[in-house]
Design an enzyme around this catalytic site. Structure first.
Site, PDB file in Angstrom:
ATOM      1  N   ASP A 157     -44.654 -25.255  20.146  1.00 34.53           N
ATOM      2  CA  ASP A 157     -44.850 -26.314  19.393  1.00 34.53           C
ATOM      3  C   ASP A 157     -44.925 -27.929  20.079  1.00 34.53           C
ATOM      4  OD1 ASP A 157     -45.458 -28.055  16.844  1.00 34.53           O
ATOM      5  OD2 ASP A 157     -43.494 -28.614  16.792  1.00 34.53           O
ATOM      6  N   ASP A 199     -37.911 -27.287  30.325  1.00 35.51           N
ATOM      7  CA  ASP A 199     -37.894 -28.631  30.584  1.00 35.51           C
ATOM      8  C   ASP A 199     -38.757 -28.803  31.896  1.00 35.51           C
ATOM      9  OD1 ASP A 199     -36.108 -26.865  31.917  1.00 35.51           O
ATOM     10  OD2 ASP A 199     -34.458 -28.480  31.869  1.00 35.51           O
ATOM     11  N   TYR A 240     -37.895 -21.430  13.303  1.00 34.89           N
ATOM     12  CA  TYR A 240     -38.916 -21.725  12.298  1.00 34.89           C
ATOM     13  C   TYR A 240     -38.387 -20.998  11.080  1.00 34.89           C
ATOM     14  CZ  TYR A 240     -42.267 -25.108  14.404  1.00 34.89           C
ATOM     15  OH  TYR A 240     -42.637 -26.434  14.762  1.00 34.89           O
ATOM     16  N   LYS A 248     -35.622 -20.728  28.304  1.00 34.72           N
ATOM     17  CA  LYS A 248     -34.609 -21.651  28.395  1.00 34.72           C
ATOM     18  C   LYS A 248     -33.553 -20.791  28.573  1.00 34.72           C
ATOM     19  CE  LYS A 248     -32.607 -25.763  28.986  1.00 34.72           C
ATOM     20  NZ  LYS A 248     -32.717 -26.495  30.297  1.00 34.72           N
ATOM     21  N   ASP A 254     -48.411 -29.931  22.010  1.00 29.05           N
ATOM     22  CA  ASP A 254     -48.965 -31.483  21.666  1.00 29.05           C
ATOM     23  C   ASP A 254     -48.949 -32.229  22.991  1.00 29.05           C
ATOM     24  OD1 ASP A 254     -48.784 -31.190  18.830  1.00 29.05           O
ATOM     25  OD2 ASP A 254     -47.864 -33.064  18.582  1.00 29.05           O
TER      26      ASP A 254
END
Ligand code: IPM
Ligand code: MN
Length: 353
Positions: free
Chosen positions: A243, A219, A142, A187, A247
């Site tokens: 982020d 993942d 970001y 990751k 959701d």
């Protein structure tokens, strides 16, 4: 307690849900004898239209001078499909996070028994799921260096050791108030930045031997959240992964309109619903004000005012149990309630309690 609150209602349904959030805040303050003052300030698309800046200097000052910021939402469809727009409402939110040093975003994923049937997951999987995601909020892609050319573009997922360390400590502190289980999501099999996260986490975890730590690739975490959401207690991760995963987390509970969040760090903390500005719902008195109202509960709790937070949470649960609900979670055949009616019901409950 004296509390100075900066009120940033923003765009879309923001002003409508904010009205209810402020009404609840005032009702609780009156009940417990706290002195609250409010200062409204512009942000988002609204601020671009009025002064050409999604997070104007005046708004920053209002936030700096406040004890807490109550934020609703920003965003406007006129910017969404225009990748050439020079200023975007979301930049206001990012500027606020960066300038206030809000590096820790706390997003609880809690289920309400009476809404479980709204979850896309099977009842037995989701019932009792209760975890929080601690999302790093001022680093990573970001805010890393970017280049945007006509045929080439890139973002940099930069993290430094102190940035990783401080967010991990926030996670461990939360874990100690909960079930003492931290899952570090990264990751590390692919990304250098993730390997730094893992290295730092393996050191920091030694300082918290009373907390169980495990590591999970992002993942796999996305999958586990669907297969077995009750596995998680405190999840901690970088900005972009957080982020996406939050959701996902918000939808497994049955309604995105119910989840609040807190962003804390170096300066004034910000409390806001995790949902967006829902422009289609604007002005229709149908937006669910509960995430905003629960953000007010998080605000009180941040200042150690647990009973105040508890009362709001009880009022919200009571409203759901009484079927006083906005359309998206309404029970068939129940009377219709809008944003204002749900807010007013909760204010009345608080006054009578
Ligand atoms: C969020 C939002 C923001 C983000 C957007 C609006 C910039 O999606 O708070 O999760 O990506 O952080
Ligand atoms: Mn998001």
């Amino acid at each position: 307690m004296k509390l100075k609150i900066a009120v940033l209602a923003g765009d879309g349904i923001g002003p409508e849900i904010m009205e209810q959030g402020v009404a609840v805040l005032s009702a609780v303050a009156e009940k417990f004898g706290h002195e609250v003052s409010y200062k409204e300030a512009l942000c988002g698309a609204h601020a671009i239209d009025e002064v050409g800046d999604p997070f104007p200097e005046e708004t920053y000052q209002a936030c700096k001078e406040a004890d807490a910021v109550l934020f609703a939402s920003v965003g406007d469809p006129k910017f969404d499909n225009d990748p050439t727009a020079k200023v975007r409402p979301e930049q206001g939110l990012l500027a606020m996070r960066k300038r206030l040093g809000l590096y820790a975003n706390i997003r609880p994923v809690e289920t309400f028994d009476c809404l479980i049937h709204k979850s896309p997951l099977k009842d037995e999987l989701v019932r009792g799921a209760d975890f929080i995601c601690i999302r790093e909020l001022t680093g990573g892609m970001y805010f890393g260096q970017k280049q945007e050319g006509t045929d080439e573009a890139w973002d940099t997922n930069y993290y430094s050791r102190p940035e990783v360390e401080r967010i991990l400590r926030v996670a461990y502190q939360y874990a100690r108030q909960r079930r003492r289980h931290v899952t570090v999501v990264d990751k590390a099999n692919v990304l250098a930045s993730s390997r730094l996260w893992r290295k730092v986490a393996q050191e920091v975890m030694l300082e918290y031997p009373d907390v169980q730590t495990d590591f999970m690739y992002v993942d796999n975490a996305a999958m586990r959240m669907i297969q077995d959401p009750r596995f998680f207690d405190v999840m901690v991760t970088e900005n972009t992964f957080g982020d996406i995963l939050t959701d996902e987390g918000s939808c497994i509970t049955g309604s995105m309109g119910l989840l609040p969040s807190a962003s804390t760090g170096e300066s004034t903390p910000v409390f806001e619903p995790i949902h967006g500005s829902w422009p289609q719902g604007k002005g229709l008195n149908i937006a669910n004000p509960l995430a905003q109202i629960l953000s007010v509960a998080m605000l009180f709790e941040y200042f150690g005012l647990q009973a105040e937070g508890r009362l709001i949470r009880d009022a919200v649960s009571a409203s759901l149990a009484a079927n006083v609900r906005t359309p998206e979670i309404q029970v068939e055949g129940a009377p219709r309630y809008g944003t204002r009616e749900v807010g007013q019901w909760i204010v009345d409950y608080i006054r009578k309690a």
